[in-house]
Design a protein around this motif. Sequence first.
Motif, PDB file in Angstrom:
ATOM      1  N   VAL A 130       8.819  -8.455  21.245  1.00 31.03           N
ATOM      2  CA  VAL A 130       8.640  -9.068  19.926  1.00 31.03           C
ATOM      3  C   VAL A 130       7.320  -8.589  19.325  1.00 31.03           C
ATOM      4  O   VAL A 130       6.467  -8.032  20.012  1.00 31.03           O
ATOM      5  N   GLY A 131       7.192  -8.829  18.026  1.00 29.91           N
ATOM      6  CA  GLY A 131       5.948  -8.502  17.328  1.00 29.91           C
ATOM      7  C   GLY A 131       6.185  -7.542  16.181  1.00 29.91           C
ATOM      8  O   GLY A 131       7.275  -6.999  15.999  1.00 29.91           O
ATOM      9  N   ASP A 132       5.140  -7.344  15.393  1.00 31.57           N
ATOM     10  CA  ASP A 132       5.239  -6.501  14.203  1.00 31.57           C
ATOM     11  C   ASP A 132       5.563  -5.056  14.559  1.00 31.57           C
ATOM     12  O   ASP A 132       6.284  -4.382  13.822  1.00 31.57           O
TER      13      ASP A 132
ATOM     14  N   LEU B 174      12.251  -1.115  14.168  1.00 31.48           N
ATOM     15  CA  LEU B 174      13.659  -1.437  13.951  1.00 31.48           C
ATOM     16  C   LEU B 174      14.086  -1.205  12.500  1.00 31.48           C
ATOM     17  O   LEU B 174      15.228  -0.808  12.235  1.00 31.48           O
ATOM     18  N   LYS B 175      13.167  -1.417  11.565  1.00 26.76           N
ATOM     19  CA  LYS B 175      13.541  -1.378  10.144  1.00 26.76           C
ATOM     20  C   LYS B 175      13.064  -0.127   9.410  1.00 26.76           C
ATOM     21  O   LYS B 175      13.284   0.001   8.205  1.00 26.76           O
ATOM     22  N   LEU B 176      12.409   0.794  10.130  1.00 26.68           N
ATOM     23  CA  LEU B 176      11.810   1.942   9.454  1.00 26.68           C
ATOM     24  C   LEU B 176      12.833   2.742   8.643  1.00 26.68           C
ATOM     25  O   LEU B 176      12.598   3.095   7.489  1.00 26.68           O
ATOM     26  N   PHE B 177      14.005   3.011   9.228  1.00 29.10           N
ATOM     27  CA  PHE B 177      15.009   3.818   8.527  1.00 29.10           C
ATOM     28  C   PHE B 177      15.774   3.023   7.464  1.00 29.10           C
ATOM     29  O   PHE B 177      16.600   3.568   6.758  1.00 29.10           O
ATOM     30  N   GLN B 178      15.485   1.694   7.370  1.00 30.97           N
ATOM     31  CA  GLN B 178      16.088   0.897   6.309  1.00 30.97           C
ATOM     32  C   GLN B 178      15.209   0.841   5.068  1.00 30.97           C
ATOM     33  O   GLN B 178      15.596   0.276   4.045  1.00 30.97           O
ATOM     34  N   GLY B 179      13.984   1.414   5.161  1.00 29.73           N
ATOM     35  CA  GLY B 179      13.039   1.333   4.070  1.00 29.73           C
ATOM     36  C   GLY B 179      13.342   2.302   2.939  1.00 29.73           C
ATOM     37  O   GLY B 179      14.278   3.102   3.001  1.00 29.73           O
ATOM     38  N   GLU B 180      12.538   2.220   1.905  1.00 31.50           N
ATOM     39  CA  GLU B 180      12.650   3.099   0.734  1.00 31.50           C
ATOM     40  C   GLU B 180      11.363   3.911   0.588  1.00 31.50           C
ATOM     41  O   GLU B 180      10.264   3.352   0.692  1.00 31.50           O
ATOM     42  N   PRO B 181      11.469   5.219   0.364  1.00 30.53           N
ATOM     43  CA  PRO B 181      12.727   5.970   0.242  1.00 30.53           C
ATOM     44  C   PRO B 181      13.421   6.141   1.588  1.00 30.53           C
ATOM     45  O   PRO B 181      12.767   6.132   2.625  1.00 30.53           O
ATOM     46  N   ARG B 182      14.739   6.285   1.537  1.00 27.17           N
ATOM     47  CA  ARG B 182      15.497   6.484   2.762  1.00 27.17           C
ATOM     48  C   ARG B 182      15.167   7.861   3.336  1.00 27.17           C
ATOM     49  O   ARG B 182      15.209   8.866   2.638  1.00 27.17           O
ATOM     50  N   LEU B 183      14.849   7.893   4.621  1.00 25.35           N
ATOM     51  CA  LEU B 183      14.459   9.139   5.270  1.00 25.35           C
ATOM     52  C   LEU B 183      15.669   9.865   5.832  1.00 25.35           C
ATOM     53  O   LEU B 183      16.518   9.254   6.488  1.00 25.35           O
ATOM     54  N   SER B 184      15.729  11.163   5.596  1.00 29.35           N
ATOM     55  CA  SER B 184      16.801  11.983   6.170  1.00 29.35           C
ATOM     56  C   SER B 184      16.342  12.679   7.441  1.00 29.35           C
ATOM     57  O   SER B 184      17.085  13.450   8.041  1.00 29.35           O
ATOM     58  N   TRP B 185      15.097  12.410   7.864  1.00 33.17           N
ATOM     59  CA  TRP B 185      14.554  13.051   9.053  1.00 33.17           C
ATOM     60  C   TRP B 185      15.277  12.553  10.305  1.00 33.17           C
ATOM     61  O   TRP B 185      15.850  11.465  10.320  1.00 33.17           O
TER      62      TRP B 185
ATOM     63  N   VAL C 100       6.674   4.670   3.228  1.00 30.78           N
ATOM     64  CA  VAL C 100       7.974   4.004   3.234  1.00 30.78           C
ATOM     65  C   VAL C 100       7.767   2.497   3.126  1.00 30.78           C
ATOM     66  O   VAL C 100       7.022   1.898   3.922  1.00 30.78           O
ATOM     67  N   GLN C 101       8.421   1.902   2.141  1.00 32.48           N
ATOM     68  CA  GLN C 101       8.378   0.452   1.985  1.00 32.48           C
ATOM     69  C   GLN C 101       9.428  -0.168   2.883  1.00 32.48           C
ATOM     70  O   GLN C 101      10.620  -0.123   2.598  1.00 32.48           O
ATOM     71  N   VAL C 102       9.005  -0.719   3.995  1.00 32.62           N
ATOM     72  CA  VAL C 102       9.908  -1.286   4.992  1.00 32.62           C
ATOM     73  C   VAL C 102      10.194  -2.738   4.650  1.00 32.62           C
ATOM     74  O   VAL C 102       9.278  -3.487   4.277  1.00 32.62           O
ATOM     75  N   PRO C 103      11.456  -3.171   4.734  1.00 29.71           N
ATOM     76  CA  PRO C 103      11.799  -4.568   4.428  1.00 29.71           C
ATOM     77  C   PRO C 103      10.959  -5.545   5.240  1.00 29.71           C
ATOM     78  O   PRO C 103      10.769  -5.363   6.444  1.00 29.71           O
TER      79      PRO C 103
ATOM     80  N   MET D 171       4.552   1.769   5.002  1.00 27.44           N
ATOM     81  CA  MET D 171       4.147   2.449   6.235  1.00 27.44           C
ATOM     82  C   MET D 171       3.960   3.927   5.950  1.00 27.44           C
ATOM     83  O   MET D 171       4.769   4.564   5.275  1.00 27.44           O
ATOM     84  N   ASP D 172       2.881   4.461   6.494  1.00 28.38           N
ATOM     85  CA  ASP D 172       2.595   5.888   6.388  1.00 28.38           C
ATOM     86  C   ASP D 172       3.263   6.572   7.583  1.00 28.38           C
ATOM     87  O   ASP D 172       2.905   6.315   8.730  1.00 28.38           O
TER      88      ASP D 172
END
Length: 370
Positions: free
Chosen positions: A309-311, A317-328, A352-355, A361-362
Amino acid sequence: MALIVVIDDDAGTRLLVSQVLKKEGHKVMSAEDGAKGLDLIREHKPDLVVSDVQMPLMDGFEVLDQVRSDAALAATAVILLTSLQDRSYMRLGMTTGADDYLTKPFAPQELREAVSAQLNKRDRADAMRTQVVDKAVQLALDEQRHKIGALYETRMVQALSEQWPDSSAAQGNERFASATVLYADMRDYGLWTQALSSTELSEIIQQLYSSVGDTVYLFGAHYMQFVGDGMLCVFVDAADTNSVNHGLRAARAALGLVSATRRIDAHVQKNLAGRGLPNFSLGVALHSGPVAFASLDGLISRTGQTTPVGDTVAAALKLFQGEPRLSWTVAASVQAVRLVTGAVRTGQRALVQVPGRSQPMDVLEILGLA
């Protein structure tokens, strides 16, 4: 281009040599006697010295001797200029360490060719030294790779004789000030569920679990758990892997997952061609920071099990759900990249703006090992 020091007590010769060399693109510094020229050499450490032989205070032979006697300057190329026709003086210049000589009067083309020859010789010598150093570094890296490989092979042998790790592998009271979380999930999972039967999809997922499970555990994951089409892993520093920090082991595991998914994709393209399926790939997120393990003892059938648990975990877990969506394929936070600086090749960078997070996040794209 090169830095060249010209020493000659004759102002006309000094100007001629300087102008010819400057037109070739070189930076030129000049002095009217050997003592001042030697001061310039010691201060600026040029690539080449062009010096007259007969000069007041200190002649060209004395300058040459001082240069060859100084360990910091000894490799500097020196061309002597002489108006003496006696071959004994020419031989003296060469036997005392001169690299070449020109007899006055000389044509500008002769000067250009002599200077070019010495600079080319220096470049070849530098290239050879670089090759020697590169070979030594490569041998050291190969030796380290073999040692690390042997360590991981030992871990794998131990792993194969035991049960697969699950959430019970971590203790409920564990807290790590620094850990790296890896979260990998299958891209376009909805398209796969629509295009394949449950049996076909189950076979693909089993291959995924087998391949990525081997890969991640090989690199010493402290915690690993499969969740649907995704996998959550935590890497921490441990005594048996102290030669490589948890960030680098997580990055290596992420790149290993890329290779594993390529094999699965090749299997899909061969056996399920014509089904309109996308390429099989994963999105792998890496984030480093503090991680704690919470006990699940209060839940039915979860006695003795834990979950991270924790930030740090939530962000991975949510990095690929952020905006902009990463294709990496592999995306790592700057916190994770700092642990592997110099060991991996990076590509694009994004905020990336993570929910659920107030600040973006940089993150950087991980392309491979350096």
